[in-house]
Design an enzyme around this catalytic site. Sequence first.
Site, short mmCIF file in Angstrom:
data_model
loop_
_atom_site.label_atom_id
_atom_site.label_comp_id
_atom_site.label_asym_id
_atom_site.label_seq_id
_atom_site.Cartn_x
_atom_site.Cartn_y
_atom_site.Cartn_z
N ASP A 68 44.32 34.84 6.66
CA ASP A 68 43.11 35.66 6.75
C ASP A 68 42.45 35.55 8.13
OD1 ASP A 68 42.32 33.08 6.58
OD2 ASP A 68 40.87 33.36 4.96
N TYR A 84 62.55 39.14 44.25
CA TYR A 84 62.93 38.15 43.23
C TYR A 84 64.43 37.89 43.39
CZ TYR A 84 58.69 40.46 41.72
OH TYR A 84 57.43 41.03 41.71
N ASP A 116 43.50 42.86 38.55
CA ASP A 116 44.93 42.52 38.42
C ASP A 116 45.43 42.02 39.77
OD1 ASP A 116 47.61 42.42 37.81
OD2 ASP A 116 47.88 44.59 37.60
N ARG A 164 55.54 37.82 44.64
CA ARG A 164 54.84 39.12 44.51
C ARG A 164 53.44 38.94 45.11
NH1 ARG A 164 55.82 39.98 39.64
NH2 ARG A 164 53.96 39.33 38.50
N HIS A 181 50.32 50.63 39.90
CA HIS A 181 49.93 51.43 38.74
C HIS A 181 48.43 51.66 38.80
CE1 HIS A 181 48.47 47.58 37.17
NE2 HIS A 181 49.61 47.07 37.57
N HIS A 208 60.79 46.63 40.42
CA HIS A 208 59.68 47.38 39.81
C HIS A 208 59.09 48.34 40.84
CE1 HIS A 208 56.85 44.67 41.88
NE2 HIS A 208 57.58 43.64 41.45
N HIS A 220 47.34 48.59 32.92
CA HIS A 220 48.21 49.72 33.29
C HIS A 220 47.45 50.94 32.80
CE1 HIS A 220 51.86 46.80 33.13
NE2 HIS A 220 51.11 46.63 34.19
N GLU A 265 49.81 41.09 45.09
CA GLU A 265 49.19 42.24 44.42
C GLU A 265 47.70 42.28 44.69
OE1 GLU A 265 49.40 42.11 40.09
OE2 GLU A 265 49.05 44.27 40.00
N GLU A 306 51.65 46.19 44.73
CA GLU A 306 52.24 44.91 44.34
C GLU A 306 53.75 44.82 44.56
OE1 GLU A 306 52.39 44.33 40.00
OE2 GLU A 306 51.11 46.09 39.80
N ASP A 335 49.87 35.75 38.40
CA ASP A 335 49.45 37.14 38.22
C ASP A 335 48.41 37.10 37.12
OD1 ASP A 335 49.15 39.82 37.62
OD2 ASP A 335 51.30 40.28 37.63
N HIS A 381 57.68 39.54 33.55
CA HIS A 381 56.58 39.43 32.58
C HIS A 381 56.58 38.06 31.91
CE1 HIS A 381 56.20 44.10 32.25
NE2 HIS A 381 55.61 43.61 33.31
N1 GLY Z 1 49.78 42.12 35.58
C1 GLY Z 1 50.62 43.18 35.23
C2 GLY Z 1 51.03 43.94 36.38
O1 GLY Z 1 50.85 43.52 37.51
O2 GLY Z 1 51.51 45.03 36.26
MN MN Z 2 49.76 45.11 38.34
MN MN Z 3 49.56 41.92 37.99
#
Ligand code: GLY
Ligand code: MN
Ligand code: MN
Length: 442
Positions: free
Chosen positions: A39, A387, A270, A405, A353, A349, A360, A407, A383, A259, A242
């Site tokens: 619950d 890798y 982000d 990365r 975004h 990637h 996103h 960003e 970003e 991240d 991810h």
């Molecule tokens: N933190 C998710 C991205 O950078 O897309």
């Molecule tokens: Mn991002």
């Molecule tokens: Mn991110």
Amino acid sequence: MTKLATIEYKKRRQTLLQQLPQGAVVVVQCAPVHIRNGDVEHDYRQDSGFYYLSGMVEPQTTLVLTNSVDGPMSTIFCRSKDKLQEIWHGRRLGLDKAPDELLIEQAYPSESLTEKLIELLDGASQVVYGFGREDTAALLQQSLSALRSLKRQGKAWPTQLVDLDPLVDAMRLLKSAAEIDQMALACNISVAAHKRAMSSCKVGMNEYQLAAEVHHQFAMQGSPRVAYGSIVAGGENACILHYTNNDQVLQDGDLVLIDAGCELDHYASDITRTFPVNGRFSESQKIIYEIVLAAHQAALACIKPGAVFTDMQDAAAKVITQGLIDIGFLTGELDTNITDQTYRKFYMHNIGHWLGMDVHDVGIYKLDGESRPLIPGMVTTVEPGIYIDPDDTDIALQWRGIGIRIEDDILVTESGYLNLTAHLPVAVADIEALMAGEWLPI
Ligand code: GLY
Ligand code: MN
Ligand code: MN
């Protein structure tokens, strides 16, 4: 926590209804509650589109907007006050306060939704709802069937179904001044949290302990929650895009990729930074880092009104490809490598975004099949990353498992762009200085 003024939500409802014909009825439902186990529920987070139009955080709520001959009207169906439920589960806004607090014309109890919706839909020309919402589709089917069965009593039902999402998504893509202020605040908090992580990182810490430093700073500066599951990835975990397990010990000589971004009044930030666990980049790490940083700068340099989204990706891909050729990971001509997208093995990637209430965020990336031009008021992440697969035996051991990365969160402005997360160190020397406890200009 700072919040947007209630009038902002009312204006959004008006803007939406102005785009719809007389006789349109908009039905928007809140986020469903999800059970964690038994619950116990998962933390409740309101649906962004619903919150955008209502400013209402509670579950079991539906918003109905009508464009009738008497003018636009908003109706909210929400939970009634209930002493016992409130003792167990928390306070409710209630029907008496809802209209004033939300600047909505009328409020009814959630339980009356099915019955009242039939009245609100009677004689409507079109019904507008998010086509992705199966629960709303089922509710409407029920209401429309009920209306049809009452046709001998003079009831008439809307025959046009319109998807709400493209309309609201287009509105959400362009941020108002108040939204930009809120996102800038969220970004400032996240910048402080990343600085705290850099300052407090030690060899032997667990990834989740470093995550706790980030989350502590979010909370201490007024953000109640994360905008998405934080990634704290030591060593080769950074090559899992991810990664969210965050449960490994941080090793001497490794990098750690964080991240993480806080959420403020349902607005996301982000940010990603990658830094050495022990405070000093190795030569190999520095070489890859400088390529990613140059790609990041090349992508930023493209941002201005009228530039198209893919300009950023093309600029970053070019710099990354040249860098990978320079260090011998790729061979052949730059142009051929770009055409063949050989960089995808290391940079798999895209450049970024939209950012807003969702990390996103909503909003389409192409118009008529072409990458869409940037407009002041849009917010995007930038970003790029590299890798290097830890299992790639084609690559010399010294490079394997490096994942980097960088960003930032970028507002498109009339004159170009504003980097909302620019106060967070990004150059190798600045990161090393911060980690060494040396003074850094803000
Ligand atoms: N933190 C998710 C991205 O950078 O897309
Ligand atoms: Mn991002
Ligand atoms: Mn991110």
